[in-house]
Scaffold this motif. Structure first.
Motif, PDB file in Angstrom:
ATOM      1  N   SER A  27       0.883  -1.170   0.000  1.00  0.00           N
ATOM      2  CA  SER A  27       0.000   0.000   0.000  1.00  0.00           C
ATOM      3  C   SER A  27       0.915   1.213   0.000  1.00  0.00           C
ATOM      4  CB  SER A  27      -0.933   0.005   1.207  1.00  0.00           C
ATOM      5  OG  SER A  27      -0.204  -0.054   2.412  1.00  0.00           O
ATOM      6  N   LEU A  31      -2.293   5.784  -0.649  1.00  0.00           N
ATOM      7  CA  LEU A  31      -3.353   5.094   0.088  1.00  0.00           C
ATOM      8  C   LEU A  31      -4.596   4.865  -0.773  1.00  0.00           C
ATOM      9  CD1 LEU A  31      -2.963   6.944   3.487  1.00  0.00           C
ATOM     10  CD2 LEU A  31      -2.383   4.559   3.031  1.00  0.00           C
ATOM     11  N   VAL A  34      -4.945  -1.396  -1.030  1.00  0.00           N
ATOM     12  CA  VAL A  34      -3.938  -2.396  -0.693  1.00  0.00           C
ATOM     13  C   VAL A  34      -3.821  -3.311  -1.904  1.00  0.00           C
ATOM     14  CG1 VAL A  34      -3.326  -4.314   0.833  1.00  0.00           C
ATOM     15  CG2 VAL A  34      -4.505  -2.307   1.763  1.00  0.00           C
ATOM     16  N   ILE A  56      -9.149   0.777   1.096  1.00  0.00           N
ATOM     17  CA  ILE A  56      -8.804   1.200   2.457  1.00  0.00           C
ATOM     18  C   ILE A  56      -9.959   2.072   2.948  1.00  0.00           C
ATOM     19  CG2 ILE A  56      -7.211   2.538   3.890  1.00  0.00           C
ATOM     20  CD1 ILE A  56      -5.009   1.855   1.881  1.00  0.00           C
ATOM     21  N   LYS A  61      -7.758   5.633   6.282  1.00  0.00           N
ATOM     22  CA  LYS A  61      -6.907   6.386   5.357  1.00  0.00           C
ATOM     23  C   LYS A  61      -6.591   7.765   5.929  1.00  0.00           C
ATOM     24  CE  LYS A  61      -6.801   8.182   0.641  1.00  0.00           C
ATOM     25  NZ  LYS A  61      -7.418   8.130  -0.683  1.00  0.00           N
ATOM     26  N   ILE A  64      -4.078   7.587   8.824  1.00  0.00           N
ATOM     27  CA  ILE A  64      -2.715   7.341   8.336  1.00  0.00           C
ATOM     28  C   ILE A  64      -2.142   8.614   7.722  1.00  0.00           C
ATOM     29  CG2 ILE A  64      -1.325   6.052   6.660  1.00  0.00           C
ATOM     30  CD1 ILE A  64      -3.423   3.753   7.033  1.00  0.00           C
ATOM     31  N   ASP A  82      -1.792   0.400  13.579  1.00  0.00           N
ATOM     32  CA  ASP A  82      -0.975  -0.787  13.307  1.00  0.00           C
ATOM     33  C   ASP A  82      -1.852  -2.043  13.305  1.00  0.00           C
ATOM     34  OD1 ASP A  82       1.611  -1.983  12.862  1.00  0.00           O
ATOM     35  OD2 ASP A  82       1.640  -2.586  14.973  1.00  0.00           O
ATOM     36  N   LEU A  85      -4.355  -2.054  10.321  1.00  0.00           N
ATOM     37  CA  LEU A  85      -3.672  -2.393   9.073  1.00  0.00           C
ATOM     38  C   LEU A  85      -3.390  -3.888   8.985  1.00  0.00           C
ATOM     39  CD1 LEU A  85      -1.239   0.626   8.672  1.00  0.00           C
ATOM     40  CD2 LEU A  85      -3.017  -0.079   7.055  1.00  0.00           C
ATOM     41  N   TYR A  89      -4.717  -5.930   5.826  1.00  0.00           N
ATOM     42  CA  TYR A  89      -3.857  -6.721   4.938  1.00  0.00           C
ATOM     43  C   TYR A  89      -4.301  -8.182   4.927  1.00  0.00           C
ATOM     44  CZ  TYR A  89      -0.630  -2.738   4.759  1.00  0.00           C
ATOM     45  OH  TYR A  89      -0.067  -1.512   4.559  1.00  0.00           O
ATOM     46  N   GLN A 115       2.707  -0.209   5.818  1.00  0.00           N
ATOM     47  CA  GLN A 115       2.334   1.136   5.386  1.00  0.00           C
ATOM     48  C   GLN A 115       3.334   2.141   5.932  1.00  0.00           C
ATOM     49  OE1 GLN A 115      -0.197   2.373   3.311  1.00  0.00           O
ATOM     50  NE2 GLN A 115       1.121   4.164   3.554  1.00  0.00           N
ATOM     51  N   ALA A 132       1.818  -2.307  10.297  1.00  0.00           N
ATOM     52  CA  ALA A 132       1.096  -3.408   9.647  1.00  0.00           C
ATOM     53  C   ALA A 132       0.718  -4.542  10.587  1.00  0.00           C
ATOM     54  CB  ALA A 132       1.884  -3.998   8.492  1.00  0.00           C
TER      55      ALA A 132
END
Length: 162
Positions: A27, A31, A34, A56, A61, A64, A82, A85, A89, A115, A132
């Motif tokens: 990613s 953003l 993914v 996302i 988004k 982040i 974290d 994400l 994923y 990310q 992540a």
């Protein structure tokens, strides 16, 4: 350690296996999603089998982007992102597996950059930070080995048997 070395180390452990499947996850800083790719490595050749672009959520988004733009944050916020994400994923990989009609057990390893939320390649203490929560991805993928590419060291997260 370049990715090719990591893959060579994994493939050398299975000399009788001619064909191996790998999943890559990325990613970018835009953003926009993914990106996942299912690839086959056979006789030294790489072939793309399938790919999937997972959305996302807009609220994640924005969180982040706020961190990446230098907005004030705290460890609680970073930890939550974290964690989210890691699940995002994992969802992206599960969708790719479903779309391609493959099972997690068929996958040799999953490569995940994470990310990037901060990147400072110069200065007295150069570093980069990716989020992540790789262990969540691994747990949800039936213990497929996970390659994470956190700078400065690339590491292989060992299998966790449940």
């Amino acid at each position: 350690m370049p990715l090719t070395v990591c893959i060579e180390e994994l493939t050398m452990k299975k000399p009788n296996q001619i064909r191996e499947l790998y999943i890559g996850i990325m990613s970018g800083t835009s953003l926009d999603g993914v990106d996942t790719a299912l690839t086959e490595i056979k006789d030294g050749h790489v072939r793309l089998i399938d790919h999937y672009d997972h959305p996302i959520p807009s609220d994640l988004k924005q969180r982040i982007l706020d961190i990446a733009a230098g907005q004030q944050t705290n460890l609680h916020e970073v930890g939550e992102i974290d964690h989210q994400l890691g699940h995002l994923y994992a969802d992206a990989v599960l969708e790719l597996l479903f779309k391609s009609s493959h099972q997690a057990e068929q996958i040799t390893a999953i490569g995940n950059h994470g990310q990037t939320v901060f990147h400072q390649p110069v200065g007295n203490f150069p570093f980069t930070m990716q989020l992540a929560m790789p262990i969540l991805l691994q747990r949800e993928q039936v213990s497929t080995p996970l390659l994470t590419f956190d700078a400065p060291i690339w590491r292989l997260v060992v299998r966790v048997h449940h």
